[in-house]
Every structure is written in C-alpha cells, then in structure tokens.
Design a protein around this motif. Structure first.
Motif, PDB file in Angstrom:
ATOM      1  N   TRP A 168     -19.448  17.053 -65.635  1.00  0.00           N
ATOM      2  CA  TRP A 168     -20.737  17.101 -64.944  1.00  0.00           C
ATOM      3  C   TRP A 168     -21.852  17.209 -65.973  1.00  0.00           C
ATOM      4  O   TRP A 168     -21.737  17.927 -66.962  1.00  0.00           O
ATOM      5  CB  TRP A 168     -20.752  18.302 -64.004  1.00  0.00           C
ATOM      6  CG  TRP A 168     -22.094  18.597 -63.396  1.00  0.00           C
ATOM      7  CD1 TRP A 168     -22.801  17.794 -62.553  1.00  0.00           C
ATOM      8  CD2 TRP A 168     -22.888  19.777 -63.586  1.00  0.00           C
ATOM      9  NE1 TRP A 168     -23.991  18.402 -62.200  1.00  0.00           N
ATOM     10  CE2 TRP A 168     -24.077  19.618 -62.818  1.00  0.00           C
ATOM     11  CE3 TRP A 168     -22.722  20.953 -64.317  1.00  0.00           C
ATOM     12  CZ2 TRP A 168     -25.073  20.588 -62.779  1.00  0.00           C
ATOM     13  CZ3 TRP A 168     -23.710  21.919 -64.276  1.00  0.00           C
ATOM     14  CH2 TRP A 168     -24.868  21.734 -63.511  1.00  0.00           C
ATOM     15  N   ASP A 169     -22.918  16.474 -65.736  1.00  0.00           N
ATOM     16  CA  ASP A 169     -24.050  16.443 -66.669  1.00  0.00           C
ATOM     17  C   ASP A 169     -25.184  17.307 -66.119  1.00  0.00           C
ATOM     18  O   ASP A 169     -25.933  16.865 -65.235  1.00  0.00           O
ATOM     19  CB  ASP A 169     -24.521  15.003 -66.855  1.00  0.00           C
ATOM     20  CG  ASP A 169     -25.639  14.875 -67.880  1.00  0.00           C
ATOM     21  OD1 ASP A 169     -26.166  15.918 -68.315  1.00  0.00           O
ATOM     22  OD2 ASP A 169     -25.983  13.741 -68.241  1.00  0.00           O
ATOM     23  N   SER A 176     -29.041  15.742 -66.747  1.00  0.00           N
ATOM     24  CA  SER A 176     -29.530  14.666 -65.879  1.00  0.00           C
ATOM     25  C   SER A 176     -29.649  15.157 -64.443  1.00  0.00           C
ATOM     26  O   SER A 176     -30.498  14.675 -63.683  1.00  0.00           O
ATOM     27  CB  SER A 176     -28.607  13.451 -65.952  1.00  0.00           C
ATOM     28  OG  SER A 176     -27.333  13.746 -65.405  1.00  0.00           O
ATOM     29  N   ALA A 177     -28.809  16.124 -64.069  1.00  0.00           N
ATOM     30  CA  ALA A 177     -28.845  16.650 -62.705  1.00  0.00           C
ATOM     31  C   ALA A 177     -30.184  17.306 -62.383  1.00  0.00           C
ATOM     32  O   ALA A 177     -30.660  17.246 -61.249  1.00  0.00           O
ATOM     33  CB  ALA A 177     -27.707  17.649 -62.490  1.00  0.00           C
ATOM     34  N   ASP A 187     -32.880  10.583 -68.506  1.00  0.00           N
ATOM     35  CA  ASP A 187     -32.280   9.493 -67.742  1.00  0.00           C
ATOM     36  C   ASP A 187     -30.964   9.088 -68.415  1.00  0.00           C
ATOM     37  O   ASP A 187     -30.963   8.636 -69.558  1.00  0.00           O
ATOM     38  CB  ASP A 187     -33.243   8.298 -67.718  1.00  0.00           C
ATOM     39  CG  ASP A 187     -32.698   7.137 -66.889  1.00  0.00           C
ATOM     40  OD1 ASP A 187     -31.629   7.290 -66.285  1.00  0.00           O
ATOM     41  OD2 ASP A 187     -33.368   6.079 -66.849  1.00  0.00           O
ATOM     42  N   PRO A 188     -29.826   9.241 -67.724  1.00  0.00           N
ATOM     43  CA  PRO A 188     -28.537   8.923 -68.362  1.00  0.00           C
ATOM     44  C   PRO A 188     -28.218   7.430 -68.418  1.00  0.00           C
ATOM     45  O   PRO A 188     -27.208   7.038 -69.006  1.00  0.00           O
ATOM     46  CB  PRO A 188     -27.536   9.654 -67.463  1.00  0.00           C
ATOM     47  CG  PRO A 188     -28.172   9.628 -66.109  1.00  0.00           C
ATOM     48  CD  PRO A 188     -29.658   9.752 -66.360  1.00  0.00           C
ATOM     49  N   LYS A 193     -23.805   4.480 -67.516  1.00  0.00           N
ATOM     50  CA  LYS A 193     -24.490   5.741 -67.786  1.00  0.00           C
ATOM     51  C   LYS A 193     -23.714   6.516 -68.841  1.00  0.00           C
ATOM     52  O   LYS A 193     -22.492   6.449 -68.888  1.00  0.00           O
ATOM     53  CB  LYS A 193     -24.602   6.587 -66.508  1.00  0.00           C
ATOM     54  CG  LYS A 193     -25.460   5.950 -65.430  1.00  0.00           C
ATOM     55  CD  LYS A 193     -25.570   6.846 -64.201  1.00  0.00           C
ATOM     56  CE  LYS A 193     -26.454   6.218 -63.134  1.00  0.00           C
ATOM     57  NZ  LYS A 193     -26.591   7.090 -61.941  1.00  0.00           N
ATOM     58  N   LYS A 194     -24.449   7.221 -69.693  1.00  0.00           N
ATOM     59  CA  LYS A 194     -23.831   8.081 -70.697  1.00  0.00           C
ATOM     60  C   LYS A 194     -24.431   9.466 -70.569  1.00  0.00           C
ATOM     61  O   LYS A 194     -25.547   9.716 -71.018  1.00  0.00           O
ATOM     62  CB  LYS A 194     -24.041   7.530 -72.113  1.00  0.00           C
ATOM     63  CG  LYS A 194     -23.184   6.316 -72.410  1.00  0.00           C
ATOM     64  CD  LYS A 194     -23.133   6.000 -73.889  1.00  0.00           C
ATOM     65  CE  LYS A 194     -22.188   4.819 -74.152  1.00  0.00           C
ATOM     66  NZ  LYS A 194     -22.089   4.503 -75.582  1.00  0.00           N
ATOM     67  N   GLY A 195     -23.686  10.338 -69.918  1.00  0.00           N
ATOM     68  CA  GLY A 195     -24.171  11.683 -69.685  1.00  0.00           C
ATOM     69  C   GLY A 195     -23.803  12.629 -70.809  1.00  0.00           C
ATOM     70  O   GLY A 195     -23.157  12.264 -71.796  1.00  0.00           O
TER      71      GLY A 195
END
Length: 688
Positions: A121-122, A125-126, A131-132, A241-243
């Motif tokens: 979980w990121d 970004s949450a 911005d992932p 996406k890269k979190g």
C-alpha cells in the motif's frame, strides 16, 4: 448528385448501425496441462464494426489480442471487447482446474492479493502527496539492428527531417547504414518534436566500442519529445503506476532512525567488527554454541545467494543502473538495523541446561517489552513474528530455493526434465543430514560454503571489472546519472530509489529479524559485540556482492533492459558473454547458495516453531520432517501463489520486529556506549 450522396451516406450509416446492433462475442477457455498458470482463453467476435480491441484484466496481454494465455486456473478473468463504433461487450470466465497444485494456487492467490494490498500500500499517494502515474517525456528512436549480433557498426547516413521539426508517427526521419553495406530507412515511432542525438556521418552504435556497451541508451539515434507528458501504458491499456510501498517505507525509515540513534555505528563499528570475526576478543568461557565468524556465515547464508544473483538483475531491469546506487545506500543504512536486532537477539536469548541456545525476535519482543510494561503487546508481536517466520521458512527459505536450484540444473542439463521429485528427495537427504546436528552442524557447513562460493563469485566479477578497469569511472558515472537523473519512464528519481531500496530489503533482510536468530547462538557474553559483527552482513551482501553484480551487468551491456532476460538468466548471460562456460559455475553456485540458505532457514523456522509449541524432541523432529517434505514439493511442482504468500510472510516479519526495535532502541544505545567505553578502558580484554 447531392441527393444521391445523401442516400449513400444514409445507407452507410444504417449499415454501420445494423452491424453494430448485431455485435456479439463469446469466450472459450482451455487448460492445456496440469501445470499452474498456463490457462488460455480466446474471444470470438461476430458483427460489429472492426477493428476490435480486447481489454483483458491481465496487464501483459495486448489490446489487439483476442487470445490470452498464462491465466490462473480456478480464478475468474475478464475481458472488454470493443468495436470501432465504441460498442462494448463484457465477458468473463474461469479456466477449470485439472490438478491439486492448480486448485491450491487458485485458493491462495486471493490471500496473496490481500497481503500485497497491505504490504505494498502506498500511503503517500493515498493522501495525495504525489502522483504515482508513470509519465514519459519522450520516446527514443533506436538504431535499427543495434541488438543484432551480426551487425557490428551503424552509421547515421542522412537526416530526412531537421532537428526541432514536428513529426508524426510513420514519417521517414533518417537513413542509417549497417556495416557500410546496407542502407535502412528509419521512421518516427511517435508524434512530437524531433531531437537528433547523432550527427550525419557519425557512428550511432559500435558493438566493438566498450563505451557504447557501457553507456545506457548509446543506441538511441534520436528522441521524439512529446508536446505534453504521456502516461506510460501496460500492453492491455492500463496506466502504469510506481508507488512507494509501505513495507519499504517502514524498513527504510527504521534503518535511518537506527543509524542516527546508534551514532552511525554503520561506519564507526566496521574496524571493531573485523577484530571480532578474527577472534581477537573470543573468550572460550563465554556462553554460546558457535563463534562470531560462524554466526556471521550462518546468517549470511540465509541472504547471500539468489537475492544477489537474481535480485540485482531485477533491480537494474526495472530501474536501470541508478538502482544500484540506492541499493548501496539501503545496504549501508541497513547495517544499523542488523546491529540493533542482533544485539537484542543475544541479550534476550535463553540458554538451556544442555547448552542449547534459543533467541531472536520472539524472545526480545516478549521479554524486552514485558520489562517496559508492555507484556501483552510483546506477546502478541512475538507470536505473530513466529507464525510469519515458520511460513517464510517453508516457502522463501525452502521451496523457492529448491525450485530455483532444480530449474537451473534442468535448464543446463535437459535430460533431467521431469525428474524434480528425485532431485528433491536427494536434496532433502543432504539437508536432513546437516540439520539433524543442529546449529553447530549448520555452522560447520555454512562457514565453508559461504566464503567459498562468495569468493568464487566475486573473483569472476573482479576479473570482468579488471578487464574493463579503464572504464570503471564511466560506469560509476552511469550509476550516478541513473540515480539522480533517471528518465520519467523509469519512474524518475523516486521510482529508481524505490526499486533500489526494495531489492536491497529483499536481499539483505535488514530489519526482518531472521538473522538475530542465528547470531543469538554466538559464543559471547557481550550482546553488543555480536551486533557489531552482524552489521557486516548488509555490507557484504548488498554493498559488496550486489555492487559487483551490477558492475558486471553494466560492463557487459546487459543493464539496458532490452535483452528480454530476467533474474538469474540475465546475470548468467552477462557473465557468459565473457566466460561462455560460466553457466556451469552459476549452476553450482545457485545449488550451494540454495543449500546453505535452506539449512539456515530451517534453523530460523525451528526456533520459531519451538517457541510456539515448546522445546521437545517430538516438536523439533516434527518441524524438521515437514521442512524436508516441503523440499521435495518445491523441487517437483510449480509454486505460484504459494511462494508469493511465503515471500510476503518474510516481509511481514519486519512489522512486529521493527516496532519492537523502536521501543527497545534506547537500551541498545545505552549498552553500546557502555561496551565501547569498556573496550577503550581495557576492561574487555583481547584474547589473541
């Protein structure tokens, strides 16, 4: 004439709508074998207006493909079929299971999904900090034939469009010459502003030029700069996406905290660590079962191996050479985490009447937190850690090792295909012979295998580095540039940083707590001394061995991610490009590393098992028997989600462990200051 044109347009419009109204699609499935994750599905379309697109929920299937393979049996898949008018049909299905492994895989996969959602979980970004989404600023135009081994030199003969001009996809932009013989036309692969990377008459790429091999992107003859940054898409059209995974944040922030809290013991403790492993402070009357050096090699055997051989290749494939820089940083700060957990491992160990030692996070979480008035929390964290450790020992510390060892062996010797069960039985017997003797027997094996195999691996790496010594500076420049000026398609600086930190965490396990179980058996009455020895692990594992692997990948031209190879195959190809017979050496290395990892993790799992079920011969033999059975299973069947589940359990160990370390860090710092004061005053004496 105008009247007839209207009639024609009306007819075409009605025809298109009639076709669209008849738009139908069906999906069929097939399970070609009892192997896991090889299910197939095909869509058949009737009516509508072609061309059609097929958006599968499997991200590596192209939008243009009506066929998907590699599906998980027993798990629902979905596909959205669209025609050119925008009409769509949603289909779903399930590939029926044929075998036990397929059924188990489909049962475990949803559990893995839930665990992954939590561990990866990121949080940033949450809450909207960044911005992932991965954006691309430009698209490179590669010289045609640059990866063809039969083409040696490619020269830019003529630019057809001036630099800075706007181009559309498919425009003729240049002509290149291959080996002064063949002219090839080059077309734009995107729309945007053209940027020339090579002047007319100059060489774009020369496979005999070491600088072109080292420089990532040397084959890029031009770039097309987008008017606005474009999100990078998966083949199925999903946005990439890269979190920043929570587990990585947890490990890294913990390592930074311990580095500062322990007065940069990462650097200050290295000279003393070398004295300790040489035995200069070994007191023969101290409690314990193995020497400082044996404890170090036992713990190293659980980390040095596939994480270095395959993990670095994965990091560079995903993040480019710059990921190496962040792996080194993660290894350096991870030394403080190892110091903290292994100091506590010895401090809170339990020595039985027979001299057998039990220690590790289970003991310092329960007893250490109890002394802080947090006994309830400590017990919960200890039990949670023990459960996760047992699961990890059966999977990542066992089945994965056996599976990869057999895969490498059968890949080199195809005659062994299908004989995994016999390989597993033989390997189980070898492991059983060692683990029956306990930690002393394990240490006697690891203190020979680990230095030998690490030495061999490092030797060949040094030979390749030595051959290219004049270009070492260029390689480190590439690593530095990749670390701080990474292209957006790699996720930028943050993306490369996360890849490096994540692979380092998987490689050296600093903060996971497993190593403290091995170090707790060391012969010493000074817990801090074993913590100092333990900080060498991330240094050897990540800073030394991983860096050498990265240098080899860059020197041999396998760091650009275009070879199509992954993991240990990529590393093997890199070494094999210099030493064609190296694949045989790598097979032996992987087997011995896997063997040493298994016997170390059997000890970790055993100590967690006896913590939960009590220390008795029946309990110990039950665990060892289960462990040996899992070796046979790992060698003979596909692992899929079962292995993913186990790997996540190993990562999950970091949560209870680091939480406990944070609470107990003050006493470790106090003990550390006292220890070095006594070393300085001569109260702690040298024995050699």
């Amino acid at each position: 004439m105008f009247k007839y044109t209207n009639y024609l347009l009306a007819f075409l419009f009605i025809s298109a709508n009639v076709s669209a109204s008849e738009f139908k699609a069906t999906v069929t499935t097939d399970n070609p074998s009892p192997e896991i994750n090889d299910g197939e599905a095909r869509v058949k379309v009737n009516g509508g207006v072609p061309p059609y697109t097929y958006k599968w929920n499997k991200q590596d299937v192209k939008l243009s493909s009506d066929f998907a393979n590699g599906l998980t049996e027993g798990e629902e898949f979905a596909v959205i079929v669209r025609d050119s008018l925008g009409s769509e049909i949603r289909l779903s299905g399930v590939v029926e299971t044929k075998s036990g492994p397929e059924a188990i895989n489909s049962f475990v996969k949803p559990i893995v999904g839930y665990m992954s959602d939590f561990l990866f979980w990121d949080p940033f970004s949450a809450i909207g900090i960044y911005d992932p989404v991965v954006y691309a600023e430009l698209k490179n135009v590669k010289a045609p034939g640059w990866s063809n081994p039969e083409v040696t030199k490619i020269i830019l003969k003529e630019w057809k469009i001036e630099e800075g001009s706007q181009v559309k996809k498919g425009d003729l932009i240049a002509i290149v010459t291959q080996d002064n013989v063949k002219d090839i036309e080059v077309y734009a692969n995107a729309q945007g502003k053209l940027k020339h990377n090579t002047a007319e008459g100059k060489t774009i790429f020369d496979s005999n030029n070491i600088n072109d091999i080292i420089q990532v992107g040397a084959e890029n003859m031009a770039s097309i700069v987008y008017d606005t940054h474009q999100p990078v898409l998966h083949p199925n059209g999903d946005i990439q996406k890269k979190g920043i995974p929570f587990i990585v944040v947890w490990l890294v922030l913990g390592a930074i905290f311990f580095t500062i809290r322990m007065r940069f013991i990462n650097a200050m403790g290295l000279p003393h660590a070398m004295q300790l492993i040489k035995g200069k402070f070994d007191n023969p009357d101290d409690e314990g079962q193995v020497s400082h050096f044996q404890a170090l090699t036992t713990a190293l055997s659980g980390t040095v191996g596939l994480g270095n051989i395959a993990g670095v290749a994965v990091a560079i494939s995903l993040g480019g050479p710059g990921a190496t820089f962040w792996m080194i940083v993660a290894g350096l700060i991870g030394m403080a985490s190892k110091f903290t957990e292994c100091t506590l491992g010895v401090k809170y160990r339990v020595v039985g009447k027979d001299g057998d030692v039990s220690g590790g996070p289970m003991y310092y979480l329960s007893e250490g937190l109890k002394r802080k008035g947090l006994g309830g929390l400590g017990k919960v964290l200890a039990v949670l850690f023990a459960i996760l450790c047992i699961g990890g020992s059966f999977g990542g510390g066992n089945m994965f090792q056996a599976n990869q060892a057999f895969a490498q062996l059968s890949g080199e010797f195809p005659i062994l295909e299908g004989m995994g069960i016999w390989f597993g039985i033989i390997l189980a017997l070898l492991v059983g012979i060692v683990i029956i003797g306990g930690i002393k027997s394990i240490a006697k094996v690891t203190d020979k295998i680990v230095p030998f195999m690490t030495g061999i691996y490092v030797l060949f790496a040094l030979i390749i580095i030595g051959i290219n010594f004049a270009n070492v500076g260029d390689v480190f420049y590439e690593i530095y540039e990749g670390a701080f000026n990474s292209p957006a398609i790699k996720g930028g600086v943050i993306g490369v940083l996360i890849v490096g930190f994540q692979r380092a965490a998987f490689s050296n396990e600093a903060g996971v707590g497993s190593a403290s179980i091995a170090h707790s058996a060391s012969k010493t009455n000074e817990p801090v001394s074993e913590g100092v020895v333990a900080l060498l692990e991330p240094f050897v594992d990540t800073v030394l061995v991983c860096t050498m692997t990265a240098l080899v990948l860059v020197f041999t031209g396998y760091a650009d991610g275009t070879s199509g190879l992954e993991g240990s195959e990529l590393t093997s190809a890199a070494f094999g490009s210099v030493f064609p017979w190296f694949s045989l050496v790598l097979v032996i290395a992987i087997f011995l590393f896997a063997f040493s990892t298994m016997i170390s993790w059997s000890y970790y799992g055993l100590k967690a098992w006896t913590y939960l079920f009590g220390k008795s011969k029946t309990a110990e033999n039950t665990y060892k028997l289960i462990f040996l059975i899992f070796i046979v299973i790992g060698s003979s069947v596909g692992l899929g989600a079962v292995l993913d589940f186990s790997d996540l359990m190993i990562l999950g160990m970091a949560f209870p462990n680091i939480l406990g370390l944070l609470i107990l860090s003050k006493e470790v710092r106090t003990d550390m200051i006292s220890y070095f004061q006594r070393i300085k005053s001569g109260e702690i004496k040298k024995f050699k």
